[in-house]
Write an enzyme that holds these catalytic residues in place. Structure first.
Site, PDB file in Angstrom:
ATOM      1  CG  ASN A   9      -2.226   1.004   0.972  1.00 42.70           C
ATOM      2  OD1 ASN A   9      -1.545   2.043   1.072  1.00 42.70           O
ATOM      3  ND2 ASN A   9      -3.026   1.001   1.901  1.00 42.70           N
ATOM      4  CG  HIS A  12       0.942   6.542   4.709  1.00 43.09           C
ATOM      5  ND1 HIS A  12       0.202   7.690   5.991  1.00 43.09           N
ATOM      6  CD2 HIS A  12       0.257   4.603   5.191  1.00 43.09           C
ATOM      7  CE1 HIS A  12      -0.738   7.205   6.108  1.00 43.09           C
ATOM      8  NE2 HIS A  12      -0.800   5.570   5.805  1.00 43.09           N
ATOM      9  CG  HIS A  45      -8.085   3.894   1.089  1.00 42.34           C
ATOM     10  ND1 HIS A  45      -9.070   4.008   2.065  1.00 42.34           N
ATOM     11  CD2 HIS A  45      -9.752   4.760   0.822  1.00 42.34           C
ATOM     12  CE1 HIS A  45     -10.385   4.059   2.446  1.00 42.34           C
ATOM     13  NE2 HIS A  45     -10.385   4.671   1.294  1.00 42.34           N
ATOM     14  CD  GLU A  72      -7.447  -0.542   0.973  1.00 44.76           C
ATOM     15  OE1 GLU A  72      -6.858  -1.756   1.141  1.00 44.76           O
ATOM     16  OE2 GLU A  72      -6.596   0.637   1.088  1.00 44.76           O
ATOM     17  CG  HIS A 193      -5.900  -1.919   9.748  1.00 51.90           C
ATOM     18  ND1 HIS A 193      -5.430  -1.010   8.374  1.00 51.90           N
ATOM     19  CD2 HIS A 193      -6.162  -1.193  10.724  1.00 51.90           C
ATOM     20  CE1 HIS A 193      -6.167  -0.262   9.009  1.00 51.90           C
ATOM     21  NE2 HIS A 193      -6.163  -0.408  10.928  1.00 51.90           N
ATOM     22  N   GLY A 194      -2.635  -2.816   9.618  1.00 55.25           N
ATOM     23  CA  GLY A 194      -1.638  -2.409  11.057  1.00 55.25           C
ATOM     24  C   GLY A 194      -0.665  -3.954  10.803  1.00 55.25           C
ATOM     25  N   GLY A 215       0.907  -1.424   4.106  1.00 55.65           N
ATOM     26  CA  GLY A 215       1.456  -0.297   3.678  1.00 55.65           C
ATOM     27  C   GLY A 215       2.427   0.397   5.010  1.00 55.65           C
TER      28      GLY A 215
END
Length: 243
Positions: A9, A12, A45, A72, A193-194, A215
């Protein structure tokens, strides 16, 4: 044991660019480096507020990616139309709230079954593979199956945020059980996620999981080690966990 794949991802990278309103660092460049370093796909996303990834990024990445795009997006008419125009390989439907820093939980498929089903059917008819980002919950998995989604992405945030080893192990068991249940229903299981370099191995070791989308940890490591090494190191941990 089966292979496991890494979707990187790059949101960022866009966050850093947008912090100053500049043209750099360009997520398109980041995607190219990530692919060369071993990423099996690129996840982005496109949020309704365009806080990081922009329409420009989506358009250029679709033209330049050598692997596959996982887009996403929220379950809205605008986003479905963008996906139909862009034609990514994958769309992952996620919940979205403007005030959140990042996606806070899984999509409530059960609570909006007809809406999610309609979006899934429309995207599927266009040849796009649909994934639903959901919590490790049997009722949500059943709802995903009812929508006709061929993929789910299990939300690993509760596992990643666990404050004790006991809590983390309990969350890991939930994810493993959910992955096995979905797999038995014929659904391909992704997760994310995380996830970090320190907690990813246990998730990667779950045999029913096909791909992990990661990500923040990779982009954070890239600040110190470079993006290519950050991607390669994450992929190496995941692959080792499957041996």
């Amino acid at each position: 044991m089966s292979s496991i794949y890494l979707g990187v991802n790059i949101d960022h990278v866009a966050t850093l660019r947008n912090a100053r309103g500049t043209q750099y660092p360009d997520p398109v460049h980041a995607a190219e480096i990530a692919e060369r370093a071993g990423a099996d796909g690129i996840t982005i996303h496109l949020r309704e507020d365009r806080r990081h990834i922009t329409d420009r990024d989506v358009r250029i990445l679709r033209e330049t990616l050598q692997t596959r795009m996982n887009l996403e997006m929220a379950v809205t008419d605008e986003m479905v139309e963008i996906a139909l125009q862009t034609q990514p390989e994958y769309v992952c439907l996620v919940p979205e709230k403007r005030e959140e820093l990042t996606t806070e939980g899984g999509l409530d498929v059960l609570g909006q079954l007809e809406r999610v089903k309609a979006a899934t059917e429309k995207l599927t008819a266009a040849g796009i593979k649909v994934s639903l980002f959901i919590d490790a919950d049997r009722e949500q998995i059943d709802a995903a199956k009812a929508c006709g989604a061929p993929f789910i992405e299990l939300h690993t945030g509760h596992y990643s945020d666990a404050k004790s080893d006991v809590d983390q192990q309990n969350e890991l068991k939930k994810i493993a059980a959910a992955a096995a249940y979905a797999h038995d229903l014929g659904i391909t299981v992704n997760a994310g996620h995380g996830l970090t370099y320190h907690n990813v191995a246990a998730i990667a070791a779950i045999p029913e999981i096909y791909e992990l989308n990661i990500g923040h940890a990779i982009i954070g490591r890239a600040v110190f080690d470079g993006l290519a090494k950050a991607v390669a190191d994450m992929k190496a941990i995941m692959v080792a966990a499957r041996r």
